[in-house]
Write a protein that holds these residues in place. Sequence first.
Motif, PDB file in Angstrom:
ATOM      1  N   TYR A  41       0.806  -1.228   0.000  1.00  0.00           N
ATOM      2  CA  TYR A  41       0.000   0.000   0.000  1.00  0.00           C
ATOM      3  C   TYR A  41       0.836   1.272   0.000  1.00  0.00           C
ATOM      4  CZ  TYR A  41      -3.576  -3.410   1.086  1.00  0.00           C
ATOM      5  OH  TYR A  41      -4.372  -4.521   1.056  1.00  0.00           O
ATOM      6  N   GLN A  42       2.118   1.133  -0.304  1.00  0.00           N
ATOM      7  CA  GLN A  42       3.002   2.296  -0.419  1.00  0.00           C
ATOM      8  C   GLN A  42       3.828   2.122  -1.690  1.00  0.00           C
ATOM      9  OE1 GLN A  42       5.411   2.819   3.037  1.00  0.00           O
ATOM     10  NE2 GLN A  42       3.683   2.715   4.428  1.00  0.00           N
ATOM     11  N   PRO A  45       9.093   5.710  -5.172  1.00  0.00           N
ATOM     12  CA  PRO A  45       9.682   6.041  -6.477  1.00  0.00           C
ATOM     13  C   PRO A  45      10.697   4.999  -6.957  1.00  0.00           C
ATOM     14  CG  PRO A  45       9.674   7.973  -5.053  1.00  0.00           C
ATOM     15  CD  PRO A  45       9.229   6.807  -4.210  1.00  0.00           C
ATOM     16  N   GLN A  46      11.470   4.426  -6.025  1.00  0.00           N
ATOM     17  CA  GLN A  46      12.457   3.408  -6.407  1.00  0.00           C
ATOM     18  C   GLN A  46      11.774   2.183  -7.009  1.00  0.00           C
ATOM     19  OE1 GLN A  46      11.979   4.714  -3.309  1.00  0.00           O
ATOM     20  NE2 GLN A  46      13.850   4.606  -2.105  1.00  0.00           N
ATOM     21  N   GLU A  47      10.607   1.828  -6.464  1.00  0.00           N
ATOM     22  CA  GLU A  47       9.872   0.672  -6.983  1.00  0.00           C
ATOM     23  C   GLU A  47       9.382   0.948  -8.405  1.00  0.00           C
ATOM     24  OE1 GLU A  47       7.950  -1.252  -2.959  1.00  0.00           O
ATOM     25  OE2 GLU A  47       7.037   0.585  -3.766  1.00  0.00           O
ATOM     26  N   LEU A  48       8.861   2.135  -8.623  1.00  0.00           N
ATOM     27  CA  LEU A  48       8.376   2.485  -9.964  1.00  0.00           C
ATOM     28  C   LEU A  48       9.528   2.540 -10.967  1.00  0.00           C
ATOM     29  CD1 LEU A  48       5.704   5.205  -9.123  1.00  0.00           C
ATOM     30  CD2 LEU A  48       5.331   2.812  -9.745  1.00  0.00           C
ATOM     31  N   ASP A  49      10.665   3.070 -10.544  1.00  0.00           N
ATOM     32  CA  ASP A  49      11.839   3.113 -11.423  1.00  0.00           C
ATOM     33  C   ASP A  49      12.310   1.699 -11.765  1.00  0.00           C
ATOM     34  OD1 ASP A  49      11.779   5.883 -11.397  1.00  0.00           O
ATOM     35  OD2 ASP A  49      13.383   6.062  -9.886  1.00  0.00           O
ATOM     36  N   THR A  50      12.325   0.839 -10.765  1.00  0.00           N
ATOM     37  CA  THR A  50      12.741  -0.547 -10.989  1.00  0.00           C
ATOM     38  C   THR A  50      11.758  -1.250 -11.919  1.00  0.00           C
ATOM     39  OG1 THR A  50      13.831  -0.647  -8.831  1.00  0.00           O
ATOM     40  CG2 THR A  50      13.260  -2.750  -9.851  1.00  0.00           C
ATOM     41  N   LEU A  51      10.479  -1.063 -11.689  1.00  0.00           N
ATOM     42  CA  LEU A  51       9.460  -1.661 -12.559  1.00  0.00           C
ATOM     43  C   LEU A  51       9.624  -1.150 -13.986  1.00  0.00           C
ATOM     44  CD1 LEU A  51       6.956  -3.368 -13.080  1.00  0.00           C
ATOM     45  CD2 LEU A  51       5.565  -1.438 -12.273  1.00  0.00           C
ATOM     46  N   ASP A 117       8.710  -5.705   2.876  1.00  0.00           N
ATOM     47  CA  ASP A 117       7.525  -5.644   3.719  1.00  0.00           C
ATOM     48  C   ASP A 117       6.889  -7.033   3.753  1.00  0.00           C
ATOM     49  OD1 ASP A 117       4.400  -5.150   3.963  1.00  0.00           O
ATOM     50  OD2 ASP A 117       5.424  -3.426   4.845  1.00  0.00           O
ATOM     51  N   ALA A 118       6.309  -7.398   4.887  1.00  0.00           N
ATOM     52  CA  ALA A 118       5.662  -8.704   5.021  1.00  0.00           C
ATOM     53  C   ALA A 118       4.542  -8.890   3.996  1.00  0.00           C
ATOM     54  CB  ALA A 118       5.114  -8.877   6.437  1.00  0.00           C
ATOM     55  N   LEU A 119       3.846  -7.809   3.660  1.00  0.00           N
ATOM     56  CA  LEU A 119       2.778  -7.896   2.660  1.00  0.00           C
ATOM     57  C   LEU A 119       3.336  -8.187   1.265  1.00  0.00           C
ATOM     58  CD1 LEU A 119       0.562  -4.912   3.860  1.00  0.00           C
ATOM     59  CD2 LEU A 119       0.047  -7.359   4.067  1.00  0.00           C
TER      60      LEU A 119
END
Length: 154
Positions: A41-42, A45-51, A117-119
């Motif tokens: 649920y967060q 920016p690093q995740e979007l760049d990696t994706l 994250d655990a999720l």
Amino acid sequence: MLDAIQQFFTRTLAPQDDANRALTLELATAALLCEVVRADYQTEPQELDTLRDMLQSRFSLNRAAVDELMELAAAEADQAVDHFQFVRLVNEHYDYVDKVELVELMWRLAYADEQLDALEEHRIRKLADLLFVRHSDFIRTKLRVQEGRGGAQT
């Protein structure tokens, strides 16, 4: 929504034989990766760049096409009741090695913001199970990503 997705792929990739299957499979793959990004649920920016980098590399698309694919995949994932439609396509068309590689990409996304994250882990475990990836390969890919990042992280 599906018309918009089909138009995107028609414009972007100049379909060839089996194009509908390949294009839909790429969208399904992107949607599953989006599910990992959204799991906690967060969206960092690093995740979007990696994706973005993953999709650009995996599907040989330019930046604008990847941005549009990410937008379409996120919208498709938002509208989906469950992961079944995406998982089914991947199971039908990916071989086992491709599925393990997809799970490894999921781990890379989960660690993109420097923490797991655990999720996120739960989502990857669920998707790996649905993709019929053996638990040993699920763990092996996680450890490989951790080692590539410089150590064991939780």
